[in-house]
Design a protein around this motif. Structure first.
Motif, PDB file in Angstrom:
ATOM      1  N   THR A  11       8.417   6.440   6.380  1.00 15.61           N
ATOM      2  CA  THR A  11       7.429   6.658   5.327  1.00 15.61           C
ATOM      3  C   THR A  11       7.144   5.365   4.568  1.00 15.61           C
ATOM      4  O   THR A  11       5.990   5.063   4.244  1.00 15.61           O
ATOM      5  N   ILE A  12       8.189   4.579   4.280  1.00 13.15           N
ATOM      6  CA  ILE A  12       7.990   3.306   3.586  1.00 13.15           C
ATOM      7  C   ILE A  12       7.104   2.387   4.421  1.00 13.15           C
ATOM      8  O   ILE A  12       6.194   1.726   3.904  1.00 13.15           O
ATOM      9  N   ALA A  13       7.357   2.341   5.738  1.00 19.09           N
ATOM     10  CA  ALA A  13       6.550   1.490   6.609  1.00 19.09           C
ATOM     11  C   ALA A  13       5.084   1.910   6.583  1.00 19.09           C
ATOM     12  O   ALA A  13       4.179   1.067   6.551  1.00 19.09           O
ATOM     13  N   ALA A  14       4.830   3.211   6.573  1.00 17.05           N
ATOM     14  CA  ALA A  14       3.446   3.687   6.549  1.00 17.05           C
ATOM     15  C   ALA A  14       2.744   3.285   5.256  1.00 17.05           C
ATOM     16  O   ALA A  14       1.580   2.859   5.268  1.00 17.05           O
ATOM     17  N   PHE A  15       3.438   3.410   4.112  1.00 13.33           N
ATOM     18  CA  PHE A  15       2.842   2.986   2.842  1.00 13.33           C
ATOM     19  C   PHE A  15       2.594   1.479   2.833  1.00 13.33           C
ATOM     20  O   PHE A  15       1.577   1.003   2.327  1.00 13.33           O
ATOM     21  N   LEU A  16       3.524   0.719   3.389  1.00  9.91           N
ATOM     22  CA  LEU A  16       3.384  -0.738   3.419  1.00  9.91           C
ATOM     23  C   LEU A  16       2.157  -1.146   4.228  1.00  9.91           C
ATOM     24  O   LEU A  16       1.364  -1.998   3.809  1.00  9.91           O
ATOM     25  N   ILE A  17       1.974  -0.546   5.388  1.00 12.49           N
ATOM     26  CA  ILE A  17       0.829  -0.881   6.237  1.00 12.49           C
ATOM     27  C   ILE A  17      -0.475  -0.471   5.562  1.00 12.49           C
ATOM     28  O   ILE A  17      -1.448  -1.234   5.529  1.00 12.49           O
ATOM     29  N   GLN A  18      -0.495   0.742   5.008  1.00 12.21           N
ATOM     30  CA  GLN A  18      -1.720   1.210   4.361  1.00 12.21           C
ATOM     31  C   GLN A  18      -2.100   0.300   3.194  1.00 12.21           C
ATOM     32  O   GLN A  18      -3.276  -0.033   3.002  1.00 12.21           O
ATOM     33  N   HIS A  19      -1.120  -0.134   2.421  1.00  9.15           N
ATOM     34  CA  HIS A  19      -1.395  -0.993   1.268  1.00  9.15           C
ATOM     35  C   HIS A  19      -1.966  -2.339   1.709  1.00  9.15           C
ATOM     36  O   HIS A  19      -2.847  -2.897   1.050  1.00  9.15           O
ATOM     37  N   LEU A  43       8.965 -11.365  11.466  1.00  8.81           N
ATOM     38  CA  LEU A  43       8.102 -10.957  12.566  1.00  8.81           C
ATOM     39  C   LEU A  43       6.960 -11.957  12.725  1.00  8.81           C
ATOM     40  O   LEU A  43       6.770 -12.869  11.912  1.00  8.81           O
ATOM     41  N   SER A  44       6.170 -11.771  13.735  1.00  7.49           N
ATOM     42  CA  SER A  44       5.106 -12.724  14.070  1.00  7.49           C
ATOM     43  C   SER A  44       4.023 -12.749  12.999  1.00  7.49           C
ATOM     44  O   SER A  44       3.974 -11.900  12.104  1.00  7.49           O
ATOM     45  N   ASP A  45       3.129 -13.753  13.106  1.00 10.22           N
ATOM     46  CA  ASP A  45       2.054 -13.887  12.124  1.00 10.22           C
ATOM     47  C   ASP A  45       1.132 -12.673  12.125  1.00 10.22           C
ATOM     48  O   ASP A  45       0.600 -12.286  11.072  1.00 10.22           O
ATOM     49  N   VAL A  46       0.948 -12.070  13.282  1.00 10.37           N
ATOM     50  CA  VAL A  46       0.084 -10.888  13.349  1.00 10.37           C
ATOM     51  C   VAL A  46       0.679  -9.747  12.544  1.00 10.37           C
ATOM     52  O   VAL A  46      -0.010  -9.079  11.763  1.00 10.37           O
ATOM     53  N   VAL A  47       1.985  -9.556  12.707  1.00 11.44           N
ATOM     54  CA  VAL A  47       2.648  -8.498  11.948  1.00 11.44           C
ATOM     55  C   VAL A  47       2.638  -8.838  10.468  1.00 11.44           C
ATOM     56  O   VAL A  47       2.419  -7.975   9.614  1.00 11.44           O
ATOM     57  N   ALA A  48       2.839 -10.134  10.138  1.00  8.39           N
ATOM     58  CA  ALA A  48       2.855 -10.549   8.732  1.00  8.39           C
ATOM     59  C   ALA A  48       1.517 -10.260   8.068  1.00  8.39           C
ATOM     60  O   ALA A  48       1.465  -9.887   6.890  1.00  8.39           O
ATOM     61  N   ARG A  49       0.413 -10.418   8.823  1.00 12.27           N
ATOM     62  CA  ARG A  49      -0.902 -10.168   8.240  1.00 12.27           C
ATOM     63  C   ARG A  49      -1.066  -8.701   7.853  1.00 12.27           C
ATOM     64  O   ARG A  49      -1.793  -8.375   6.921  1.00 12.27           O
ATOM     65  N   TRP A  50      -0.356  -7.825   8.565  1.00 14.57           N
ATOM     66  CA  TRP A  50      -0.451  -6.389   8.295  1.00 14.57           C
ATOM     67  C   TRP A  50       0.561  -5.922   7.253  1.00 14.57           C
ATOM     68  O   TRP A  50       0.469  -4.797   6.777  1.00 14.57           O
ATOM     69  N   THR A  51       1.523  -6.791   6.932  1.00  9.75           N
ATOM     70  CA  THR A  51       2.606  -6.311   6.072  1.00  9.75           C
ATOM     71  C   THR A  51       2.838  -7.144   4.821  1.00  9.75           C
ATOM     72  O   THR A  51       3.414  -6.634   3.853  1.00  9.75           O
ATOM     73  N   THR A  52       2.432  -8.401   4.805  1.00  4.06           N
ATOM     74  CA  THR A  52       2.762  -9.270   3.666  1.00  4.06           C
ATOM     75  C   THR A  52       1.547  -9.872   2.995  1.00  4.06           C
ATOM     76  O   THR A  52       1.693 -10.686   2.080  1.00  4.06           O
ATOM     77  N   SER A  53       0.351  -9.528   3.409  1.00 12.52           N
ATOM     78  CA  SER A  53      -0.836 -10.104   2.774  1.00 12.52           C
ATOM     79  C   SER A  53      -1.033  -9.565   1.364  1.00 12.52           C
ATOM     80  O   SER A  53      -1.645 -10.223   0.525  1.00 12.52           O
ATOM     81  N   TRP A 110       1.427   2.701  15.797  1.00 13.14           N
ATOM     82  CA  TRP A 110       2.322   1.931  16.661  1.00 13.14           C
ATOM     83  C   TRP A 110       3.106   0.909  15.849  1.00 13.14           C
ATOM     84  O   TRP A 110       4.315   0.752  16.010  1.00 13.14           O
ATOM     85  N   LEU A 111       2.412   0.212  14.936  1.00  9.49           N
ATOM     86  CA  LEU A 111       3.075  -0.802  14.134  1.00  9.49           C
ATOM     87  C   LEU A 111       4.107  -0.177  13.200  1.00  9.49           C
ATOM     88  O   LEU A 111       5.177  -0.748  12.968  1.00  9.49           O
ATOM     89  N   ALA A 112       3.791   1.000  12.663  1.00 13.28           N
ATOM     90  CA  ALA A 112       4.771   1.694  11.821  1.00 13.28           C
ATOM     91  C   ALA A 112       6.036   1.990  12.612  1.00 13.28           C
ATOM     92  O   ALA A 112       7.154   1.874  12.101  1.00 13.28           O
ATOM     93  N   GLY A 113       5.887   2.355  13.886  1.00  9.41           N
ATOM     94  CA  GLY A 113       7.056   2.571  14.727  1.00  9.41           C
ATOM     95  C   GLY A 113       7.844   1.295  14.954  1.00  9.41           C
ATOM     96  O   GLY A 113       9.078   1.301  14.998  1.00  9.41           O
ATOM     97  N   VAL A 114       7.129   0.149  15.095  1.00 11.15           N
ATOM     98  CA  VAL A 114       7.809  -1.142  15.262  1.00 11.15           C
ATOM     99  C   VAL A 114       8.633  -1.473  14.022  1.00 11.15           C
ATOM    100  O   VAL A 114       9.789  -1.898  14.110  1.00 11.15           O
TER     101      VAL A 114
END
Length: 631
Positions: free
Chosen positions: A614-622, A432-442, A414-418
């Motif tokens: 695809t980039i979003a999926a790699f970013l979330i997985q990382h 994006l919100s802090d929740v999204v940041a925790r999944w993408t910028t940590s 779902w987040l990858a779609g966002v």
């Protein structure tokens, strides 16, 4: 009324009738007798209705059986009289049924073929390969195709094109349907003399497939019985113009009829009874003592009609190839020009993985080069992974660059779609919100951007750093080429590699040595569309930092109305009119700073929406990986 309903009706009324019978015997009163007669009358009427319904159903079943028998006879006749050899075997290749053309090809009677292994009719030199293919199995739902030599009884071997498909004949009984089309091994030699018409006629009649002979002017000389039956050619056709057209060739195939090489599986069209019959043809020179006399053509019963959209795509690609290679004649080898055109087509979206590329002959004509040079160029591009050469089908743009996105859980999907939607709306990930940041910028990804042209390189770095929040750094292609000393030092610490179609070969080699994923990114479709729409209406000026980017822009549609100005050319920049349409690259804007001209053509995201997912999926997985290790 069905049989079951009649049975239920009888079961329900039998006890009632027996009860009435007993009462009538016990008390012979007029009321009981009248009631019994009424019940019997109703039961009899119901039975009459049921009888009529059963008669109607019986007539319907008889009609269906007759229709099935007629259809079976029709298809059996089609199978029997099919001009190409057709057989049905079990999965081991043992013949179950064969048509007349197959019997003629194999040199045996139709009734003698069932029960015989098909392999015994294969030439001894090809038999081992044939059995190997049979042991490997034929994929269900697909048609396998290869060339094999058949050795008929009491006749020399002949080369045929075999096409086989798995069919289900019963609930648990599979079989194979084989279609053999006899092809020519090379030029057709007439001996002893060029005027021996009887020899030509005998040669045509020896072929089970439809075939004909033309003279040097394309006049129809002779044809065999199979062509007369399949194509409806009568005596009035003799001496007339060639009735065969080759829609994929220039001038309907006039050049093809003058070729000195054998051409297989060429799409052909033949007019018959006001309709166009689409076939595949094998075209070979007809000669005597090395002197060209005409053309010999055999036809396959397999249709080869392409969808209109596919024909339009093929024509557009061929037109682009001719324009690109003709314009670049003399500027580099055939390989370099062909590679630049294919990479530019991929980059601008004019080509896509799986696109069919022009034939060797078409490229040679467009580039003014020899066929051998074009064939060598295609082989080199195939070795690099840019082109895929398929046996007997031609060259296609390779489609194995992008890795599959990693598997994610439901919430991560779902987040990858966002994130994909945010990319399309130009919403930056850090906003994006802090929740999204925790999944993408940590955890930031170190992303190496491999590109030789400054404008593309700057756009890649800006996109991966600004839009995706990665630690992006630029790397020149000459610093990542394999030198036999392990992973390139310039890519040390890289966790993701992005590049363009121009450097996919080097990037994939580096990715394999480092064990990191590689993404080949294309220009944003919105940018290409916006620029080409402006060029369709009028002129466009592109302000760029690198002359190499100007070379790539010339592959835009309408590029003859494109003017390119370098960011270092102060005089040219000063001459720009205030209302002039300008495409300004990020690298040029960075160089010019506050002196940059007003950009009238917007430059959207460098990354299109397809790789963004695809980039979003790699970013979330990382970013999820460290948290999972802690858990």
């Amino acid at each position: 009324m069905a049989i079951g309903e009649i049975r239920d009706f009888l079961d329900a009324h039998t006890p009632r009738l027996r009860s009435l019978e007993d009462r009538t015997r016990g008390e012979a009163s007029p009321g009981a007798t009248r009631e019994a007669l009424t019940e019997l009358s109703l039961a009899l009427e119901e039975l009459r209705v049921s009888e009529e319904e059963l008669r109607v159903q019986s007539d319907m079943l008889t009609d269906v059986q007759q229709a099935l028998a007629t259809e079976r006879e029709r298809y059996h006749g089609f199978f029997t009289h099919l001009p190409d050899a057709c057989l049905v075997t079990d999965m081991a290749g043992v013949v179950r049924e064969a048509n007349r053309a197959a019997a003629e090809l194999l040199g045996a009677r139709e009734d003698a073929l069932p029960g015989k292994p098909l392999a015994v009719f294969v030439a001894e030199d090809d038999r081992r390969d044939f059995r190997g293919r049979m042991l490997a199995g034929i994929p269900a739902g697909e048609a396998a195709e290869w060339t094999v030599r058949i050795h008929p009884r009491n006749a020399p071997p002949v080369r045929v094109q075999a096409r086989v498909r798995v069919v289900r004949e019963a609930a648990s009984r599979n079989g194979l349907v084989w279609l053999f089309h006899q092809v020519l091994d090379g030029p057709v030699e007439l001996a002893p003399g060029r005027g021996d018409a009887s020899l030509m006629e005998a040669m045509l009649d020896a072929l089970a497939a439809p075939a004909c002979a033309l003279d040097l002017d394309g006049t129809l000389l002779r044809w065999n019985r199979a062509a007369a039956d399949a194509l409806g050619w009568g005596p009035e056709m003799a001496g007339g113009a060639c009735p065969v057209r080759f829609p994929g060739e220039e001038g309907g195939g006039d050049a093809l009829l003058r070729t000195r090489e054998r051409m297989d599986a060429v799409p052909a069209e033949v007019a018959r009874g006001g309709q166009t019959v689409r076939l595949r043809a094998c075209v070979a020179p007809l000669q005597s003592g090395g002197e060209r006399l005409g053309t010999f053509i055999t036809f396959s019963a397999e249709t080869a009609e392409a969808r209109p959209a596919e024909r339009e795509d093929a024509e557009a690609i061929l037109s682009q190839c001719r324009a690109a290679l003709a314009e670049g004649t003399g500027a580099g080898s055939v390989y370099e020009r062909l590679r630049t055109w294919i990479a530019s087509g991929l980059h601008l979206g004019h080509l896509r993985p799986g696109s069919r590329l022009p034939s060797i002959r078409q490229v040679a004509d467009a580039a003014g080069a020899e066929h051998r040079a074009v064939a060598a160029a295609y082989r080199t591009l195939a070795a690099e992974g840019l082109v895929e050469v398929r046996n007997r089908q031609g060259a296609f743009v390779a489609g194995n660059w992008d890795p599959a996105p990693p598997a994610l859980g439901e919430t991560a999907e779902w987040l990858a779609g966002v994130l994909e939607g945010a990319s399309g709306l130009r919403i930056r990930v850090p906003q994006l919100s802090d929740v999204v940041a925790r999944w993408t910028t940590s955890a930031r990804i170190r992303c190496a951007c491999i590109e030789s042209v400054e404008d593309e390189r700057a756009a890649l770095v800006a996109e991966m750093a600004g839009q995706w929040g990665m630690d992006a750094f630029a790397v020149a292609p000459d610093r990542v080429r394999a030198d036999g000393r392990g992973a390139p030092e310039a890519l040390h610490g890289a966790e993701l590699i992005v590049t363009t179609a121009f450097h996919a070969t080097e990037a994939h080699a580096a990715g394999r040595s480092l064990g990191v994923p590689v993404l080949v990114l294309a220009a944003g479709a919105e940018m290409v569309q916006a620029a080409e729409e402006v060029l369709a209406r009028g002129s466009l000026t592109a302000v760029v930092a690198d002359p190499g980017y100007a070379v790539r822009l010339r592959f835009l549609r309408g590029s003859e109305r494109l003017r390119v100005v370098l960011a270092d050319d102060a005089a040219a920049l000063a001459s720009l009119a205030p209302a002039e349409c300008v495409l300004l690259t990020p690298a040029a804007r960075q160089r010019l700073g506050t002196d940059a001209p007003r950009m009238l053509v917007p430059l959207p995201s460098f990354v299109s929406r397809t790789p963004a997912r695809t980039i979003a999926a790699f970013l979330i997985q990382h970013n999820l990986a460290p948290a999972r290790r802690r858990d």
